[in-house]
Design a protein around this motif. Structure first.
Motif, PDB file in Angstrom:
ATOM      1  N   THR A  79      -6.565   7.720   0.608  1.00 31.47           N
ATOM      2  CA  THR A  79      -5.462   6.866   0.254  1.00 31.47           C
ATOM      3  C   THR A  79      -4.586   6.682  -1.134  1.00 31.47           C
ATOM      4  OG1 THR A  79      -5.788   5.024   0.882  1.00 31.47           O
ATOM      5  CG2 THR A  79      -4.821   6.177   2.843  1.00 31.47           C
ATOM      6  N   SER A  80      -3.376   7.286  -1.983  1.00 37.59           N
ATOM      7  CA  SER A  80      -2.951   6.921  -3.072  1.00 37.59           C
ATOM      8  C   SER A  80      -2.702   5.233  -3.212  1.00 37.59           C
ATOM      9  CB  SER A  80      -2.203   7.145  -3.001  1.00 37.59           C
ATOM     10  OG  SER A  80      -0.744   6.854  -2.232  1.00 37.59           O
ATOM     11  N   TRP A  81      -2.566   4.702  -3.940  1.00 37.73           N
ATOM     12  CA  TRP A  81      -1.968   3.490  -4.365  1.00 37.73           C
ATOM     13  C   TRP A  81      -1.124   3.048  -3.951  1.00 37.73           C
ATOM     14  CZ3 TRP A  81       1.472   1.226  -7.222  1.00 37.73           C
ATOM     15  CH2 TRP A  81       1.131  -0.474  -7.246  1.00 37.73           C
ATOM     16  N   SER A  82      -0.285   3.891  -4.220  1.00 38.97           N
ATOM     17  CA  SER A  82       1.343   3.355  -3.413  1.00 38.97           C
ATOM     18  C   SER A  82       1.151   2.840  -1.711  1.00 38.97           C
ATOM     19  CB  SER A  82       1.912   4.336  -3.615  1.00 38.97           C
ATOM     20  OG  SER A  82       1.811   5.570  -3.513  1.00 38.97           O
ATOM     21  N   GLU A  83      -0.171   3.731  -1.363  1.00 38.39           N
ATOM     22  CA  GLU A  83       0.773   3.745   0.589  1.00 38.39           C
ATOM     23  C   GLU A  83      -0.279   3.117   0.444  1.00 38.39           C
ATOM     24  OE1 GLU A  83      -0.766   6.529   3.756  1.00 38.39           O
ATOM     25  OE2 GLU A  83      -1.385   7.243   2.307  1.00 38.39           O
ATOM     26  N   ARG A  84      -2.101   2.859  -0.166  1.00 40.60           N
ATOM     27  CA  ARG A  84      -1.981   1.165   0.141  1.00 40.60           C
ATOM     28  C   ARG A  84      -1.625  -0.306  -0.001  1.00 40.60           C
ATOM     29  NH1 ARG A  84      -6.666   4.274  -2.187  1.00 40.60           N
ATOM     30  NH2 ARG A  84      -5.726   3.085  -4.181  1.00 40.60           N
ATOM     31  N   SER A  85      -0.326  -0.458  -1.505  1.00 49.24           N
ATOM     32  CA  SER A  85       0.396  -1.202  -1.463  1.00 49.24           C
ATOM     33  C   SER A  85       1.731  -1.362  -0.227  1.00 49.24           C
ATOM     34  CB  SER A  85       1.235  -1.143  -2.867  1.00 49.24           C
ATOM     35  OG  SER A  85       0.425  -0.731  -3.933  1.00 49.24           O
ATOM     36  N   PHE A  86       1.921  -0.463   0.199  1.00 50.19           N
ATOM     37  CA  PHE A  86       2.647  -0.233   1.264  1.00 50.19           C
ATOM     38  C   PHE A  86       2.145  -1.281   2.666  1.00 50.19           C
ATOM     39  CE2 PHE A  86       4.568   1.708   5.012  1.00 50.19           C
ATOM     40  CZ  PHE A  86       6.317   1.323   4.890  1.00 50.19           C
ATOM     41  N   ARG A  87       1.445  -0.395   2.768  1.00 49.24           N
ATOM     42  CA  ARG A  87       0.315  -1.007   4.021  1.00 49.24           C
ATOM     43  C   ARG A  87      -0.022  -2.630   3.291  1.00 49.24           C
ATOM     44  NH1 ARG A  87      -4.083   3.248   5.668  1.00 49.24           N
ATOM     45  NH2 ARG A  87      -2.431   4.969   6.735  1.00 49.24           N
ATOM     46  N   LEU A  88       0.006  -2.813   3.169  1.00 51.30           N
ATOM     47  CA  LEU A  88      -0.431  -4.295   2.218  1.00 51.30           C
ATOM     48  C   LEU A  88       0.617  -5.191   2.269  1.00 51.30           C
ATOM     49  CD1 LEU A  88      -2.203  -6.290   1.681  1.00 51.30           C
ATOM     50  CD2 LEU A  88      -1.917  -5.971  -0.501  1.00 51.30           C
ATOM     51  N   ALA A  89       1.346  -4.502   1.528  1.00 54.75           N
ATOM     52  CA  ALA A  89       3.559  -5.276   1.729  1.00 54.75           C
ATOM     53  C   ALA A  89       3.559  -5.483   3.029  1.00 54.75           C
ATOM     54  CB  ALA A  89       4.489  -4.848   0.758  1.00 54.75           C
ATOM     55  N   ASN A  90       3.072  -4.401   4.223  1.00 57.66           N
ATOM     56  CA  ASN A  90       4.012  -3.981   5.705  1.00 57.66           C
ATOM     57  C   ASN A  90       3.199  -5.637   6.499  1.00 57.66           C
ATOM     58  OD1 ASN A  90       5.445  -3.163   7.654  1.00 57.66           O
ATOM     59  ND2 ASN A  90       4.292  -1.378   7.914  1.00 57.66           N
ATOM     60  N   TYR A  91       1.516  -5.464   6.575  1.00 51.14           N
ATOM     61  CA  TYR A  91       1.184  -6.596   6.763  1.00 51.14           C
ATOM     62  C   TYR A  91       1.391  -7.790   6.131  1.00 51.14           C
ATOM     63  CZ  TYR A  91      -2.292  -2.355   8.161  1.00 51.14           C
ATOM     64  OH  TYR A  91      -2.785  -1.468   9.200  1.00 51.14           O
ATOM     65  N   VAL A 132       4.499  -8.921   5.925  1.00 52.37           N
ATOM     66  CA  VAL A 132       5.946  -9.000   6.072  1.00 52.37           C
ATOM     67  C   VAL A 132       5.399  -9.066   7.699  1.00 52.37           C
ATOM     68  CG1 VAL A 132       8.039  -8.417   6.540  1.00 52.37           C
ATOM     69  CG2 VAL A 132       7.027  -8.130   4.534  1.00 52.37           C
ATOM     70  N   LEU A 133       4.689  -8.409   8.101  1.00 51.77           N
ATOM     71  CA  LEU A 133       5.160  -8.792   9.839  1.00 51.77           C
ATOM     72  C   LEU A 133       3.603  -9.824  10.279  1.00 51.77           C
ATOM     73  CD1 LEU A 133       3.917  -4.986  10.743  1.00 51.77           C
ATOM     74  CD2 LEU A 133       6.094  -6.467  10.861  1.00 51.77           C
ATOM     75  N   SER A 134       3.050 -10.111   9.241  1.00 51.47           N
ATOM     76  CA  SER A 134       2.158 -11.810   9.428  1.00 51.47           C
ATOM     77  C   SER A 134       3.193 -13.031   8.819  1.00 51.47           C
ATOM     78  CB  SER A 134       1.175 -12.098   8.182  1.00 51.47           C
ATOM     79  OG  SER A 134      -0.179 -10.580   8.918  1.00 51.47           O
ATOM     80  N   MET A 135       4.703 -12.766   8.294  1.00 51.60           N
ATOM     81  CA  MET A 135       5.190 -13.922   7.983  1.00 51.60           C
ATOM     82  C   MET A 135       6.115 -13.932   9.204  1.00 51.60           C
ATOM     83  SD  MET A 135       5.908 -13.484   3.693  1.00 51.60           S
ATOM     84  CE  MET A 135       7.446 -14.701   4.331  1.00 51.60           C
ATOM     85  N   LEU A 136       6.655 -12.886   9.981  1.00 52.97           N
ATOM     86  CA  LEU A 136       7.258 -12.427  10.902  1.00 52.97           C
ATOM     87  C   LEU A 136       6.860 -13.275  12.271  1.00 52.97           C
ATOM     88  CD1 LEU A 136       9.753  -9.026  10.472  1.00 52.97           C
ATOM     89  CD2 LEU A 136      10.445 -11.712   9.847  1.00 52.97           C
ATOM     90  N   ALA A 137       5.039 -12.774  12.690  1.00 59.86           N
ATOM     91  CA  ALA A 137       4.516 -13.367  13.377  1.00 59.86           C
ATOM     92  C   ALA A 137       4.867 -14.489  13.871  1.00 59.86           C
ATOM     93  CB  ALA A 137       3.073 -12.673  13.045  1.00 59.86           C
ATOM     94  N   ALA A 138       3.864 -15.268  12.115  1.00 63.72           N
ATOM     95  CA  ALA A 138       4.158 -16.734  12.065  1.00 63.72           C
ATOM     96  C   ALA A 138       5.400 -17.109  13.016  1.00 63.72           C
ATOM     97  CB  ALA A 138       3.749 -16.969  10.546  1.00 63.72           C
ATOM     98  N   LEU A 139       6.080 -16.983  12.349  1.00 62.40           N
ATOM     99  CA  LEU A 139       7.754 -17.515  12.145  1.00 62.40           C
ATOM    100  C   LEU A 139       8.038 -18.226  13.284  1.00 62.40           C
ATOM    101  CD1 LEU A 139       9.858 -16.197   9.566  1.00 62.40           C
ATOM    102  CD2 LEU A 139       9.369 -18.355   9.876  1.00 62.40           C
ATOM    103  N   CYS A 140       6.984 -16.759  14.957  1.00 65.61           N
ATOM    104  CA  CYS A 140       7.488 -16.808  16.076  1.00 65.61           C
ATOM    105  C   CYS A 140       6.474 -17.561  16.564  1.00 65.61           C
ATOM    106  CB  CYS A 140       7.612 -15.162  16.547  1.00 65.61           C
ATOM    107  SG  CYS A 140       8.717 -14.431  15.703  1.00 65.61           S
ATOM    108  N   PHE A 141       5.286 -18.055  16.150  1.00 69.24           N
ATOM    109  CA  PHE A 141       4.542 -18.280  16.494  1.00 69.24           C
ATOM    110  C   PHE A 141       4.595 -19.684  16.187  1.00 69.24           C
ATOM    111  CE2 PHE A 141      -0.402 -20.098  16.804  1.00 69.24           C
ATOM    112  CZ  PHE A 141      -0.599 -19.865  17.461  1.00 69.24           C
ATOM    113  N   LEU A 142       4.163 -20.602  15.340  1.00 67.64           N
ATOM    114  CA  LEU A 142       4.747 -21.939  14.703  1.00 67.64           C
ATOM    115  C   LEU A 142       5.358 -23.193  15.719  1.00 67.64           C
ATOM    116  CD1 LEU A 142       3.563 -21.191  11.271  1.00 67.64           C
ATOM    117  CD2 LEU A 142       1.978 -22.010  12.173  1.00 67.64           C
TER     118      LEU A 142
END
Length: 295
Positions: free
Chosen positions: A5-17, A19-29
């Protein structure tokens, strides 16, 4: 051959994870905060020192909940509402979606009936005509007032009929060649193949009936017949819970406060939905995607 995988794809996945983790925390906390409040002492809650972990752990708030007969009566009414409402909603949704999923050559007025249902989403009669209709039908202060007014969920019908239209027509035609009628086709072919859509609709219906509180306040003349969400709404808006308890349970307020008692009731009220959702979650996205559009 190993795919890199390219660096840009890995960066996108990391940013996606992230953001989704933050949204999950906003629902769970918030849920975790309510649980921590319900398990903390009144002194720590009054001091504002409880965030996401209980301080001076105590079960006193849940002892108070267990002593409230009205809470469990309201939960029983809600369970009855969910059982009746879900069964009626699913039955009427299936009976409406199946004929509306047919082609025009099989059902010429299909588009007319579809638009008839869609108009009810765009325009409503208003709160007063809705209330007067239920009153004139002599449904006030009964479980049917909570179930029948929303018995035909149009959004669920559209979702399911689009799912039905994605099923291969060849199965329908071969079943008819073997002598199967509409009931046999619906029960033996359409329903077994529509598990994701039906699970999604069931989840929508259960959550809708469980969380609905406004109709209970309007349509029930006695607090003893409030569903759980309506009862919790009155509890949360009470200025002081200790004034509304009997002497036997009032002693518990030496160890708990209004906030801890309300937090315990709210958490117990949301717990059944939190337990049901994981069993239907694996069907949820699949049913939404396949039922939302037609190829």
């Amino acid at each position: 051959m190993v795919k890199t995988t390219s660096w840009s794809e890995r960066s996108f996945r990391l940013a996606n994870y992230a953001v989704l983790s933050m949204l999950a925390a906003l629902c769970f906390l918030p849920i975790l905060h309510v649980l921590a409040l319900s398990l903390s002492s009144k002194v720590q809650v009054a001091a504002g020192s409880v965030l996401f972990w209980p301080r001076d752990f105590t079960w006193a708030s849940y002892e108070y909940v267990a002593s409230q007969g009205q809470f469990f009566r309201s939960m029983g009414i809600t369970l009855q509402r969910v059982a009746l409402g879900t069964a009626i909603n699913l039955a009427l949704t299936l009976l409406c979606a199946y004929p509306l999923s047919k082609e025009r050559r099989d059902f010429r007025l299909r588009s007319v009936y579809v638009w008839y249902f869609v108009v009810t989403i765009l325009f409503g009669g208003g709160l007063i005509p809705w209330y007067l209709t239920i009153k004139n039908l002599d449904l006030l202060n009964s479980i049917w007032a909570l179930v029948l007014p929303g018995a035909v969920p149009v959004f669920n019908i559209i979702l399911l009929l689009n799912f039905f239209r994605r099923l291969p027509r060849e199965m329908n035609e071969s079943a008819r060649m073997d002598g199967a009628g509409d009931w046999r086709i619906l029960l033996s072919i359409y329903i077994p193949l529509s598990t994701p859509a039906l699970a999604t609709i069931t989840l929508f219906t259960v959550v809708g009936h469980w969380n609905s509180w406004f109709d209970g306040l309007l349509l029930m003349n006695s607090p003893d017949k409030y569903p759980l969400s309506s009862y919790l709404q009155t509890v949360i808006t009470m200025p002081d819970l200790s004034k509304f308890t009997d002497p036997e349970t009032a002693r518990l307020f030496n160890r708990i406060s209004d906030r801890t008692a309300r937090a315990a009731q709210v958490f117990v009220g949301m717990l059944p939905i939190l337990l049901v959702y994981p069993f239907l979650q694996r069907y949820f996205i699949h049913g939404i995607v396949l039922g939302s559009v037609k190829e």
